[in-house]
Design a protein around this motif. Structure first.
Motif, PDB file in Angstrom:
ATOM      1  N   GLY A  66       0.880  -1.457  -0.173  1.00 29.05           N
ATOM      2  CA  GLY A  66       0.122  -0.015  -0.378  1.00 29.05           C
ATOM      3  C   GLY A  66       0.780   0.744   0.214  1.00 29.05           C
ATOM      4  N   GLY A  67       2.020   1.006  -0.089  1.00 25.07           N
ATOM      5  CA  GLY A  67       3.029   2.573  -0.498  1.00 25.07           C
ATOM      6  C   GLY A  67       3.411   2.696   0.891  1.00 25.07           C
ATOM      7  N   LYS A  68       3.172   2.147   2.290  1.00 22.92           N
ATOM      8  CA  LYS A  68       3.753   2.594   3.574  1.00 22.92           C
ATOM      9  C   LYS A  68       5.316   2.371   3.759  1.00 22.92           C
ATOM     10  N   ASP A  69       6.050   3.368   4.487  1.00 20.30           N
ATOM     11  CA  ASP A  69       7.093   2.466   4.839  1.00 20.30           C
ATOM     12  C   ASP A  69       7.618   2.575   5.759  1.00 20.30           C
ATOM     13  N   VAL A  70       7.916   1.343   6.232  1.00 22.02           N
ATOM     14  CA  VAL A  70       7.971  -0.376   7.762  1.00 22.02           C
ATOM     15  C   VAL A  70       9.585   0.158   7.340  1.00 22.02           C
ATOM     16  N   THR A  71      10.728   0.478   7.197  1.00 20.06           N
ATOM     17  CA  THR A  71      11.869   0.416   7.239  1.00 20.06           C
ATOM     18  C   THR A  71      12.489   0.681   8.454  1.00 20.06           C
ATOM     19  N   THR A  72      11.807   1.561   8.898  1.00 14.49           N
ATOM     20  CA  THR A  72      12.221   1.415  10.476  1.00 14.49           C
ATOM     21  C   THR A  72      11.718   0.627  11.269  1.00 14.49           C
ATOM     22  N   GLU A  73      10.461  -0.687  11.232  1.00 14.46           N
ATOM     23  CA  GLU A  73       9.925  -2.055  12.065  1.00 14.46           C
ATOM     24  C   GLU A  73      11.180  -2.648  11.425  1.00 14.46           C
ATOM     25  N   PHE A  74      11.726  -2.491  10.226  1.00 19.88           N
ATOM     26  CA  PHE A  74      12.568  -3.797   9.737  1.00 19.88           C
ATOM     27  C   PHE A  74      13.981  -3.674  10.503  1.00 19.88           C
ATOM     28  N   LEU A  75      14.467  -2.629  10.427  1.00 14.36           N
ATOM     29  CA  LEU A  75      15.852  -2.683  10.764  1.00 14.36           C
ATOM     30  C   LEU A  75      15.951  -2.385  12.438  1.00 14.36           C
ATOM     31  N   ARG A  76      14.753  -2.277  13.516  1.00 13.90           N
ATOM     32  CA  ARG A  76      14.765  -2.861  14.833  1.00 13.90           C
ATOM     33  C   ARG A  76      14.531  -4.123  14.699  1.00 13.90           C
ATOM     34  N   GLY A  77      13.904  -4.675  13.981  1.00 20.01           N
ATOM     35  CA  GLY A  77      12.949  -6.477  14.107  1.00 20.01           C
ATOM     36  C   GLY A  77      14.932  -6.624  13.648  1.00 20.01           C
ATOM     37  N   ALA A  78      16.135  -6.644  12.859  1.00 21.37           N
ATOM     38  CA  ALA A  78      17.028  -6.763  12.761  1.00 21.37           C
ATOM     39  C   ALA A  78      18.417  -6.483  13.814  1.00 21.37           C
ATOM     40  N   GLN A  79      17.581  -5.756  14.282  1.00 25.92           N
ATOM     41  CA  GLN A  79      18.375  -5.233  15.579  1.00 25.92           C
ATOM     42  C   GLN A  79      18.274  -6.560  16.772  1.00 25.92           C
ATOM     43  N   LEU A  80      17.304  -6.451  16.503  1.00 26.23           N
ATOM     44  CA  LEU A  80      16.759  -7.089  18.152  1.00 26.23           C
ATOM     45  C   LEU A  80      17.656  -8.644  17.787  1.00 26.23           C
ATOM     46  N   ALA A  81      17.275  -9.062  16.374  1.00 28.88           N
ATOM     47  CA  ALA A  81      17.509 -10.197  16.339  1.00 28.88           C
ATOM     48  C   ALA A  81      19.397 -10.405  16.426  1.00 28.88           C
ATOM     49  N   LEU A  82      20.012  -9.432  16.350  1.00 25.26           N
ATOM     50  CA  LEU A  82      21.176  -9.235  16.453  1.00 25.26           C
ATOM     51  C   LEU A  82      21.652  -9.152  18.145  1.00 25.26           C
ATOM     52  N   ALA A  83      21.209  -8.707  18.976  1.00 15.55           N
ATOM     53  CA  ALA A  83      21.070  -8.366  20.108  1.00 15.55           C
ATOM     54  C   ALA A  83      20.906  -9.345  20.463  1.00 15.55           C
ATOM     55  N   LEU A  84      19.910 -10.630  20.282  1.00 16.49           N
ATOM     56  CA  LEU A  84      19.916 -11.976  20.868  1.00 16.49           C
ATOM     57  C   LEU A  84      20.725 -12.878  20.096  1.00 16.49           C
ATOM     58  N   CYS A  85      21.553 -12.798  18.830  1.00 15.44           N
ATOM     59  CA  CYS A  85      22.300 -13.534  19.230  1.00 15.44           C
ATOM     60  C   CYS A  85      23.502 -13.691  19.806  1.00 15.44           C
ATOM     61  N   ARG A  86      23.671 -11.750  19.987  1.00 18.97           N
ATOM     62  CA  ARG A  86      25.111 -11.914  20.801  1.00 18.97           C
ATOM     63  C   ARG A  86      25.142 -12.333  22.059  1.00 18.97           C
ATOM     64  N   GLN A  87      23.865 -11.968  22.569  1.00 20.12           N
ATOM     65  CA  GLN A  87      23.299 -12.383  24.198  1.00 20.12           C
ATOM     66  C   GLN A  87      23.488 -13.978  24.037  1.00 20.12           C
TER      67      GLN A  87
END
Ligand code: SF4
Length: 154
Positions: A66-87
């Motif tokens: 529908g044309g909505k920019d959801v980059t922020t949510e996608f990048l937040r999810g990526a950062q959380l995945a990385l944080a979990l991997c590090r933990q």
């Protein structure tokens, strides 16, 4: 040694359409029984609902149909995945091919026409930049071999 796995590959109904994409593998079942699979959905973790509108990468952005920019949510999810991997000290990930978050060899081309192209999702890209090996559900043999190498290296 634990493996991060796309939650939808473990049968959790977290995909954009509210479905899962469970992968059938005795080897994976064995790892799961040993508590070595850590399920994670970057899009849900990043704050998006299920179901949610389909989204595709368009360059550095992720846009819904529908044309909505959801980059922020996608990048937040990526950062959380990385944080979990590090933990958890995770060095390997098994992520769903084709997803704008989890794809590791191909993603859709951003035109919502069902056409894919070579590329990777936001979470895969971030994990790889930080030294985590990402495999798709089509690469279970390669993942098993890499796991064996890492374990034998101690
Ligand atoms: S973001 Fe990844 S884990 Fe979540 S539904 Fe999509 S492919 Fe599955």
């Amino acid at each position: 040694m634990k493996i991060l796995i796309s939650a939808c590959l473990l049968g959790m109904p977290v995909r954009y359409d509210g479905q899962s994409k469970g992968v059938v593998s005795h080897w994976l079942q064995g790892l799961g029984a040993e508590g070595r699979l850590l399920p994670f959905c970057p899009e849900v973790a990043g704050g998006l609902p299920t179901p949610r509108p389909p989204a595709e990468r368009q360059g550095e952005h992720v846009i819904t149909q529908g044309g909505k920019d959801v980059t922020t949510e996608f990048l937040r999810g990526a950062q959380l995945a990385l944080a979990l991997c590090r933990q958890e000290g995770i060095r390997l990930a098994l992520l769903k091919e084709g997803s704008p978050s989890c794809g590791s060899g191909r993603i859709y081309n951003g035109q919502f026409t069902g056409v894919s192209m070579a590329g990777e999702g936001c979470t895969t890209a971030l994990l790889r930049r930080h030294g985590i090996d990402v495999f798709s559900e089509d690469q279970l043999a390669q993942l098993a071999e890499r796991l064996r190498q890492l374990q034998s290296a101690g």
